[in-house]
Design a protein around this motif. Structure first.
Motif, PDB file in Angstrom:
ATOM      1  N   ASN A   7       1.859  -2.239  29.848  1.00 58.27           N
ATOM      2  CA  ASN A   7       3.156  -1.777  29.358  1.00 58.27           C
ATOM      3  C   ASN A   7       3.280  -2.251  27.913  1.00 58.27           C
ATOM      4  N   PHE A   8       3.071  -1.320  26.980  1.00 57.86           N
ATOM      5  CA  PHE A   8       3.111  -1.690  25.558  1.00 57.86           C
ATOM      6  C   PHE A   8       4.539  -1.948  25.067  1.00 57.86           C
ATOM      7  N   LYS A   9       5.535  -1.528  25.850  1.00 60.51           N
ATOM      8  CA  LYS A   9       6.947  -1.601  25.429  1.00 60.51           C
ATOM      9  C   LYS A   9       7.091  -0.930  24.051  1.00 60.51           C
ATOM     10  N   SER A  23     -11.326   0.925  19.930  1.00 56.53           N
ATOM     11  CA  SER A  23     -11.998  -0.314  20.303  1.00 56.53           C
ATOM     12  C   SER A  23     -12.020  -0.483  21.839  1.00 56.53           C
ATOM     13  N   PHE A  24     -10.874  -0.278  22.454  1.00 57.61           N
ATOM     14  CA  PHE A  24     -10.754  -0.490  23.908  1.00 57.61           C
ATOM     15  C   PHE A  24     -11.646   0.470  24.694  1.00 57.61           C
ATOM     16  N   ALA A  25     -11.543   1.759  24.366  1.00 53.74           N
ATOM     17  CA  ALA A  25     -12.260   2.766  25.156  1.00 53.74           C
ATOM     18  C   ALA A  25     -13.769   2.620  25.008  1.00 53.74           C
ATOM     19  N   SER A  26     -14.230   2.170  23.851  1.00 46.67           N
ATOM     20  CA  SER A  26     -15.681   2.058  23.681  1.00 46.67           C
ATOM     21  C   SER A  26     -16.226   0.820  24.397  1.00 46.67           C
ATOM     22  N   ARG A  27     -15.373  -0.180  24.611  1.00 45.90           N
ATOM     23  CA  ARG A  27     -15.858  -1.415  25.243  1.00 45.90           C
ATOM     24  C   ARG A  27     -15.546  -1.515  26.733  1.00 45.90           C
ATOM     25  N   PHE A  28     -14.576  -0.733  27.200  1.00 40.99           N
ATOM     26  CA  PHE A  28     -14.197  -0.805  28.611  1.00 40.99           C
ATOM     27  C   PHE A  28     -15.263  -0.145  29.480  1.00 40.99           C
ATOM     28  N   LYS A  29     -15.750  -0.901  30.446  1.00 42.60           N
ATOM     29  CA  LYS A  29     -16.751  -0.340  31.354  1.00 42.60           C
ATOM     30  C   LYS A  29     -16.076  -0.016  32.679  1.00 42.60           C
ATOM     31  N   GLN A  30     -15.980   1.269  32.966  1.00 48.20           N
ATOM     32  CA  GLN A  30     -15.361   1.682  34.233  1.00 48.20           C
ATOM     33  C   GLN A  30     -16.196   1.173  35.407  1.00 48.20           C
ATOM     34  N   ASN A  31     -15.537   0.576  36.371  1.00 48.64           N
ATOM     35  CA  ASN A  31     -16.242   0.187  37.598  1.00 48.64           C
ATOM     36  C   ASN A  31     -15.332   0.502  38.778  1.00 48.64           C
ATOM     37  N   ASP A  32     -15.812   0.209  39.992  1.00 45.16           N
ATOM     38  CA  ASP A  32     -14.996   0.599  41.139  1.00 45.16           C
ATOM     39  C   ASP A  32     -13.975  -0.477  41.529  1.00 45.16           C
ATOM     40  N   LYS A  33     -13.800  -1.493  40.670  1.00 45.36           N
ATOM     41  CA  LYS A  33     -12.829  -2.544  40.978  1.00 45.36           C
ATOM     42  C   LYS A  33     -11.454  -2.267  40.381  1.00 45.36           C
ATOM     43  N   VAL A  34     -11.423  -1.511  39.290  1.00 47.23           N
ATOM     44  CA  VAL A  34     -10.139  -1.308  38.607  1.00 47.23           C
ATOM     45  C   VAL A  34      -9.881   0.148  38.208  1.00 47.23           C
ATOM     46  N   GLU A  35      -8.581   0.486  38.200  1.00 44.87           N
ATOM     47  CA  GLU A  35      -8.132   1.761  37.640  1.00 44.87           C
ATOM     48  C   GLU A  35      -7.108   1.366  36.567  1.00 44.87           C
ATOM     49  N   VAL A  36      -7.404   1.730  35.320  1.00 45.34           N
ATOM     50  CA  VAL A  36      -6.561   1.266  34.209  1.00 45.34           C
ATOM     51  C   VAL A  36      -5.639   2.390  33.716  1.00 45.34           C
ATOM     52  N   THR A  37      -4.368   2.050  33.550  1.00 43.71           N
ATOM     53  CA  THR A  37      -3.383   2.988  32.993  1.00 43.71           C
ATOM     54  C   THR A  37      -2.689   2.318  31.816  1.00 43.71           C
ATOM     55  N   LEU A  38      -2.540   3.053  30.715  1.00 41.17           N
ATOM     56  CA  LEU A  38      -1.848   2.513  29.542  1.00 41.17           C
ATOM     57  C   LEU A  38      -0.518   3.243  29.361  1.00 41.17           C
ATOM     58  N   CYS A  39       0.588   2.497  29.470  1.00 41.45           N
ATOM     59  CA  CYS A  39       1.917   3.086  29.282  1.00 41.45           C
ATOM     60  C   CYS A  39       2.365   2.843  27.846  1.00 41.45           C
ATOM     61  N   LEU A  40       2.379   3.927  27.081  1.00 40.45           N
ATOM     62  CA  LEU A  40       2.573   3.818  25.633  1.00 40.45           C
ATOM     63  C   LEU A  40       3.922   4.393  25.211  1.00 40.45           C
ATOM     64  N   PRO A  41       4.373   4.051  23.983  1.00 39.35           N
ATOM     65  CA  PRO A  41       5.558   4.720  23.441  1.00 39.35           C
ATOM     66  C   PRO A  41       5.294   6.224  23.318  1.00 39.35           C
ATOM     67  N   PHE A  42       6.337   7.028  23.426  1.00 34.43           N
ATOM     68  CA  PHE A  42       6.201   8.501  23.385  1.00 34.43           C
ATOM     69  C   PHE A  42       5.370   8.983  22.190  1.00 34.43           C
ATOM     70  N   THR A  43       5.626   8.376  21.012  1.00 35.14           N
ATOM     71  CA  THR A  43       4.989   8.865  19.785  1.00 35.14           C
ATOM     72  C   THR A  43       3.477   8.652  19.773  1.00 35.14           C
ATOM     73  N   GLN A  56     -11.971   7.427  32.090  1.00 31.21           N
ATOM     74  CA  GLN A  56     -11.144   7.467  33.304  1.00 31.21           C
ATOM     75  C   GLN A  56      -9.865   6.658  33.132  1.00 31.21           C
ATOM     76  N   ILE A  57      -9.595   6.266  31.893  1.00 27.76           N
ATOM     77  CA  ILE A  57      -8.368   5.509  31.615  1.00 27.76           C
ATOM     78  C   ILE A  57      -7.197   6.492  31.647  1.00 27.76           C
ATOM     79  N   LYS A  58      -6.157   6.117  32.395  1.00 28.02           N
ATOM     80  CA  LYS A  58      -5.021   7.040  32.549  1.00 28.02           C
ATOM     81  C   LYS A  58      -3.922   6.721  31.563  1.00 28.02           C
ATOM     82  N   LEU A  59      -3.102   7.744  31.329  1.00 29.73           N
ATOM     83  CA  LEU A  59      -2.018   7.611  30.368  1.00 29.73           C
ATOM     84  C   LEU A  59      -0.684   7.563  31.114  1.00 29.73           C
ATOM     85  N   SER A 235      -1.276  -7.299  27.041  1.00 27.42           N
ATOM     86  CA  SER A 235      -2.074  -6.072  26.931  1.00 27.42           C
ATOM     87  C   SER A 235      -2.158  -5.578  25.486  1.00 27.42           C
ATOM     88  N   LEU A 236      -1.358  -6.158  24.599  1.00 24.74           N
ATOM     89  CA  LEU A 236      -1.279  -5.647  23.227  1.00 24.74           C
ATOM     90  C   LEU A 236      -2.481  -6.031  22.365  1.00 24.74           C
TER      91      LEU A 236
END
Ligand code: PGA
Length: 248
Positions: A7-9, A23-43, A56-59, A235-236
């Motif tokens: 939650n970026f608030k 930076s995040f997307a290139s370093r994040f390694k998807q595995n079967d342990k986590v499902e990541v969602t980033l809740c961002l400001p509208f803009t 597979q990172i969700k918005l 998370s920031l």
């Protein structure tokens, strides 16, 4: 699989989020342990949708209008979010309850608007410090959940994640203990069981949020019945957030 939600608030401009995500997307390694969602400001949703396309990172979003469209200056509707690539929306965060006077009735209408548009919901509930100190956690959680989920069908619960976020733990550096989280998880499952069914109580997704960091995340994620985490401040910084994800 644990649901890890950021939650970026009200933080980061579009260019800051672009840098973060590259930076995040290139370093994040998807595995079967986590499902990541980033809740961002509208803009920042449009650029994020573009940058996260082959991942597979969700918005997620942090708010939604109760209305479909029309003369509601400053509001953003569920269909707008859906088309922007959003899959989930935070509803009922204590900052919106307290600072923007959102009532349980409004939260209920916003949940229905999200479901109508095929969006998942992260429903935040949690007791205040005064409620905790007077042993009213159970009552407080029951009331918030029952008001928020009024009129929903059981099959709609699969689109709902309940985030247990004690108000006294949000942004304070004082996280709930594993025992406190375990107690809240039991209470929440019992409320859902009472109002829907034993199966619904067992199946409902419950995550914890409030001052999570690299030191406490693995302990909290091992609590019985916890399905994930809602991470604010930590998370920031993508390095910190990636470290936290690596500890799950
Ligand atoms: P925090 O926020 O991790 O900064 O305490 C959590 C939240 O408000 O969702």
């Amino acid at each position: 699989m644990k649901k890890i939600i950021a939650n970026f608030k009200m933080n980061q401009t579009q260019s800051e989020t672009k840098r973060y995500l590259m930076s995040f997307a290139s370093r994040f390694k998807q595995n079967d342990k986590v499902e990541v969602t980033l809740c961002l400001p509208f803009t920042n949703l449009a650029i994020a949708d573009l940058l996260l396309q082959n991942t597979q990172i969700k918005l997620g979003a942090q708010n939604i209008s109760e209305f479909d469209s029309g003369s509601y200056t400053g509001e953003v509707s569920g269909s707008m979010l859906k088309e922007a690539g959003v899959e989930m929306v935070i509803i009922g965060h204590s900052e919106r309850r307290q600072k923007f006077k959102e009532s349980n009735k409004l939260i209920n209408r916003k949940i229905k608007a999200a479901l109508k548009n095929g969006l998942g919901v992260i429903l935040c509930v949690g007791e205040s410090l005064a409620e905790k100190n007077t042993l009213k956690t159970l009552e407080s959680l029951r009331f918030q959940i029952e008001e928020a989920l009024k009129g929903l069908y059981e099959n709609e619960l699969e689109k709902i994640i309940i985030a247990y976020e004690p108000i006294w733990a949000i942004g304070t550096g004082k996280n709930a203990t594993a025992r406190e989280v375990e107690y809240a998880v039991k209470v929440i499952r019992k409320v859902i069981e009472d109002d829907f069914s034993a199966k619904a109580g067992k199946d409902i997704n419950i995550i914890y949020g409030g001052s999570l960091n690299v030191r406490n995340i693995s302990t909290i994620m091992r609590v019985k019945g916890i399905d994930g985490a809602l991470v604010g401040g930590a998370s920031l910084d993508e390095n910190v957030f990636l470290n936290m994800i690596g500890l799950i």
